[in-house]
Motif scaffolding. Structure first.
Motif: not given
Lengths: 369, 331, 332
Positions: B188-190, B192-194, B197, B200-201, B222, C44, C266, C273, C275-278, C280
């Motif tokens: 899910d979108v939310s 996916q964002a986690q 991130n 990336l971390d 991203h 969702e 999100a 850009t 490496r842009q963080r989202l 959440t």
């Protein structure tokens, strides 16, 4: 899921697949009842001689074709279970022997009486039986389901037959299981020409009509073989076709599991093929195998019953349900002594029970399959 | 310093037909792919269905055997060509190459406890038990999962949580290269964002070298440092992420960028100039595989297959007209 | 600019009777569909968007059951019909399905039967509401295939679905949905299973067909980009309720509900850009069976007001009114 307590959430989260399967199984009442029935049958098989009343092998022409007797629970003195002694009178014109209960001879029926000797669970000899008659002549006894032509108590024979009929099923299924898992596994795992070869063999075996095949093989068994040897030979014969079903199930599962991401992940982690098979793939289809086995067992039991009924399987003096039903083949005999058919009842009950059990297991193991 | 160098990788599948199962053709799933990944860099491999990106990732991990080409991998103590190794020789190297799977519901063994799942790569590679449990705790913390997860089974977790477990498993042995195969497309979108991130971390903290296979160009923007665009088994463009999105140098890249709907109603109505459907890898068009759909195609494109050439520092493209045409990117 | 309201959904409530209890899949959903306009339904998993589509078409599977509300076809006219009042198996409902309301599925492979040619299936869809001869139906089928942009339709009409690519199959799916000349079309994630270039083409096709035939389109998706690209109005759903409704530009530039705001932040963007963080949203979507008290979103809400948000559910939105179902909108 409705809001559950934190504790039950934890329990669910930590439950192994086995526990989850058991919880799902428990909800099918019919399957649970069937499980109880099956367990009871196997207990009867284990304690067969204890539960039998009269010696299943003892013949006596004077007790031939006695109709089922009832146990009378009460008499003038209150609770006093007893049966009446029987007086046989032969009709001089039809030469038919009829039995009439003699009210003057009352034989008390008690628990834990002495009867014929036997070996309990293969451990020690004893002669205690659950039910029995105290005193009385040799021709007396409790014949709850009557006797056969040779004067043998039908109920005792049915009980003792349980042991043979149920254990042959187990032996047959074990053999099928071994063959099925090994050959199906090789087929599914390696693929290629090995797979093709094994599958064609399976198809050839399945295309042979079963009864003629069995007849041929059974006829090939030497007359001189002992009961035990014949027993094992019959086991092998009925497993001959039975393993093919299991092999197909196992092969199918291996083929689909090979592509599963978690199996690939194990391979990518560097696991040896052995570890991948035994640690990762095998547990995944254990429940399918159990379900397939519990559905294969009734087929084996019916196979043995059918073979013995036709005279191709076990032979007297062995006792199995099929052999008992052989006596009921003659229409004349059947007309005079219909109680001989009662051997069919345990067959039907145990087959139904296994089928419901197998269905329940299969649904519990793979609710989405 | 490059962790991975793929050189002219090919994976062809023969098509058999007829009674004697003769080979009548080949599906050129991967047809000469070359790229490299530097240490600490994330290269995204993007493309639509049939482009071969999943096949490339499976070849690199040697889940498949390549038909030809080299896969030079820096295992820390020298470079080895993975394409030449037998399955047996590959096994000790597996600890350096790990994968994050797409489907969180099938990538975890439902019959193993989460702790065991994460410890499996450690166990198989001979890490002693005490060290294993410490490492499992460390990994769970790294992916922001609670320690109690160890004794639980996958069925107790959501898709996003399972994906975290999968990531923890992939990182267990500190691999030199992580191949992530569409790791967020099933979420899910939310959620996916986690996970984005989290990736990336982890990239920052662990200086991960990653091959990120995806079809979603928004996610790729991203997460990646450089992007390689694939079409029908070949790479058509490689460039640093920002440069690729702002200023593509291949018509197919321009097409892809124009096709992605941006979450901004003011940008609607930009036309995608290319037409037609994605080509079939079993019967690719002659010359440049994109020419039937390309609005800039010329005669040369129909007959001559373009090679991947460097048109500017770090910018590679396989288009005959790369230096002539002006292509539109997104901001 | 009075567009005809083709369909009015009012306070739709759907429950699923599961072993562990009743799951309230939809709780008072209201919205309108207008001719010639596209309503986007976004949310969702577990928000109930597919259940909504199936309920409108009365193809909801057991154990789902519509327990309240109304679905009015042609509201405000003499022919106003409440679809909930009609027997779902009746010929009247079957006539409405396909004849008035068409459905485009997400997976073109599951919407099309593998055993019949594409032509056969469209012909069946064409003949069902109308009474056409076989020859006339075949001509119509070919014409439909042409309309949806399938090249050489007179040849493709005899193709089997597996012979077509995903994009072509979805076009066939659209052709089938349009076979009965519906004035309302529900598209349930029509492009989720497609490549991005194919998606762009299919969306273009949908937009063109809608304009030509003045269809009221209900577009269900989880992709905010598709919403921005295609929709005129948007309804955001969360756990069985519409939490925000707005015209598309307003939704993206000035979202009112905390969930909408969080969702927009999100979403990964092609314009980001590197490496842009989202930003959440904490936590995860709760299971519909374990619905939080009061406002369903409150455990994850950054603007949570204790005492209000966990005590009662915020007032539901009236159809057609821009706003959010949130206590932030309600004066204390």
């Amino acid at each position: 899921m409705s809001a559950t307590t934190a504790e039950s959430q934890d329990r669910w989260a930590e439950a192994t697949q086995l526990q989850l399967t058991w919880w799902r199984f428990r909800r099918h009442r019919l399957a649970v009842v069937s499980l109880v029935v099956v367990v009871l049958f196997y207990l009867v098989a284990a304690f067969a001689d204890f539960l039998a009343i009269n010696d299943p092998h003892a013949t006596d022409a004077r007790r031939s074709f006695i109709p089922p007797q009832a146990i009378h629970l009460f008499d003038e003195d209150g609770f006093n279970p007893h049966v009446y002694g029987l007086r046989g009178v032969r009709n001089m014109q039809t030469f038919q022997l009829t039995y009439t209960p003699d009210p003057n001879r009352k034989l008390p029926v008690r628990l834990f009486t002495r009867g014929y000797t036997y070996n309990l669970l293969g451990l020690f000899e004893t002669d205690i039986h659950l039910l029995g008659v105290v005193g009385g002549q040799r021709t007396d006894g409790i014949f709850l389901l009557g006797t056969d032509q040779l004067g043998r108590d039908l109920l005792s024979r049915i009980i003792v037959a349980t042991r043979v009929s149920l254990s042959i099923g187990l032996a047959g299924v074990t053999l099928s299981l071994l063959l099925g898992v090994i050959l199906g596994g090789i087929s599914g795992l390696y693929g290629g020409w090995v797979d093709t070869f094994i599958q064609r063999v399976i198809e050839v075996l399945r295309s042979i009509p079963t009864i003629p095949l069995w007849m041929g093989l059974a006829a090939a068994l030497p007359n001189t073989w002992s009961t035990t040897q014949v027993y094992f030979a019959i086991t092998v014969i009925i497993s001959l076709i039975g393993w093919t079903d299991l092999a197909r199930v196992v092969r199918g599962r291996f083929l689909s599991l090979r592509e599963e991401d978690f199996v690939v992940a194990a391979e990518l982690a560097g696991a040896t093929q052995g570890r991948v098979i035994f640690r990762h793939m095998l547990p995944s289809f254990a429940s399918h195998i159990i379900a397939a086995v519990s559905l294969a067992l009734p087929a084996m039991i019916v196979s043995e019953t059918a073979l013995s009924f036709l005279g191709l399987g076990l032979r007297p003096p062995a006792i199995s349900w099929g052999i008992l039903l052989q006596d009921a083949q003659n229409i004349q005999v059947l007309a005079n002594a219909p109680w001989l058919l009662s051997a069919a009842v345990p067959v039907i009950v145990v087959i139904l029970a296994f089928n419901f059990l197998g269905d329940g297991l299969r649904d519990a193991a793979d609710p989405y399959g | 310093m490059n962790v991975l160098e793929v050189d002219d990788l090919k994976k062809h599948y023969p098509i058999h037909a007829g009674m004697l199962r003769r080979e009548v053709g080949r599906v050129r799933a991967v047809d000469g792919v070359s790229f490299s990944i530097a240490a600490g860099e994330t290269l995204a491999l993007v493309g639509e269905s049939g482009c071969g990106k999943t096949t490339v990732s499976r070849c690199i991990l040697r889940a498949l055997s390549p038909t030809s080409g080299a896969i030079r991998f820096d295992a820390g103590d020298g470079t080895v060509d993975l394409a030449r190794l037998s399955k047996r020789a590959m096994r000790p190297l597996r600890r350096h190459l790990q994968m994050i799977f797409q489907d969180p519901y099938s990538s975890l063994n439902p019959r193993m406890m989460v702790g065991d799942i994460i410890a499996e790569p450690l166990k198989v590679n001979g890490v002693p038990a005490a060290e294993r449990s410490a490492r499992v705790l460390e990994l769970l913390d790294l992916v922001q999962m609670p320690a109690v997860a160890r004794t639980r089974f996958p069925h107790a977790f959501s898709g996003g949580q399972r994906q975290r477990i999968g990531i923890a498993r992939a990182l267990a042995l500190n691999p030199r290269l992580v191949v992530a195969d569409e790791p967020v497309s099933a979420l899910d979108v939310s959620v996916q964002a986690q996970i984005i991130n989290l990736l990336l971390d982890l990239q920052d903290r662990l200086k991960l070298s990653m091959l990120f296979v995806a079809h979603d160009l928004s996610v790729v923007r991203h997460v990646s440092d450089r992007v390689a665009v694939m079409y029908v088994g070949r790479i058509v463009e490689i460039a640093p992420t920002d440069a690729l999105y702002r200023n593509p140098r291949h018509p197919y890249t321009e097409t892809l960028l124009a096709a992605v709907p941006a979450p901004d109603p003011l940008r609607r109505g930009r036309q995608m100039k290319a037409t037609g459907e994605v080509a079939d890898p079993a019967r690719p068009p002659p010359g440049c595989a994109f020419h039937p759909r390309c609005p800039y195609a010329q005669d040369r494109c129909r007959t001559e297959r373009p090679e991947l050439t460097e048109v500017a520092p770090g910018r590679w493209t396989s288009c005959h007209r790369a230096r002539e045409i002006e292509l539109a990117g997104v901001a | 600019m009075a567009e005809r309201t083709s369909l009015a959904v009012r306070d739709l409530a759907v429950h699923f009777a599961m072993e562990q209890g009743t799951v309230r899949a939809l709780e008072g959903v209201s919205f309108d569909l207008h001719a010639g306009r596209t309503l986007g339904i976004v949310g969702e998993s577990g928000c109930g968007k597919s259940v909504t589509a199936r309920s409108i078409l009365r193809i909801l599977d057991r154990p789902g059951k519509i327990v309240g509300g109304s679905i009015l076809l042609d509201p405000g006219t003499a022919e106003e019909t409440d679809l909930i009042a009609i027997d779902p198996d009746s010929s009247r409902m079957r006539g409405i399905r396909g004849g008035r309301i068409g459905l485009i599925f997400q997976e073109p492979m599951t919407a099309l039967s593998v055993h019949y040619t594409v032509g056969n299936q469209i012909i069946e869809a064409v003949r069902q509401p109308a009474d056409l001869s076989k020859a006339a139906a075949r001509d119509r089928a070919i014409e439909l295939l042409r309309e949806v942009g399938i090249p050489r339709p007179e040849l493709r009409v005899d193709a089997y679905p597996f012979q077509l690519s995903g994009g072509l199959r979805q076009r066939v799916g659209i052709a089938m949905a349009l076979a009965g000349n519906p004035d309302i079309v529900i598209a349930d994630e029509p492009t989720t299973a497609l490549d991005v270039t194919t998606q762009a083409q299919v969306l273009d096709l949908l937009r063109r067909l809608q304009q030509e035939k003045n269809i009221a389109l209900m577009l269900i998706t989880h992709d905010m980009g598709v919403i921005a690209e295609m929709c005129d109005e948007v309804a955001v759903m969360y756990l069985g309720r519409v939490v925000e409704y707005a015209p598309v530009l307003e939704l993206f530039t000035a979202p009112r509900h905390p969930y909408t705001r969080a969702l927009l932040r999100a979403v990964p963007s092609i314009l980001a850009t590197p490496r842009q963080r989202l930003a959440t949203i904490g936590g995860a979507v709760p299971h519909p069976g374990a619905r939080p008290q009061g406002c369903a979103f409150h455990p994850r809400c950054t603007d949570f007001m204790p005492g209000r948000c966990d005590a009662a559910a915020p007032p539901p939105l009236t159809a057609g009114c821009t706003g959010a179902s949130c206590f932030l909108e309600v004066p204390a």
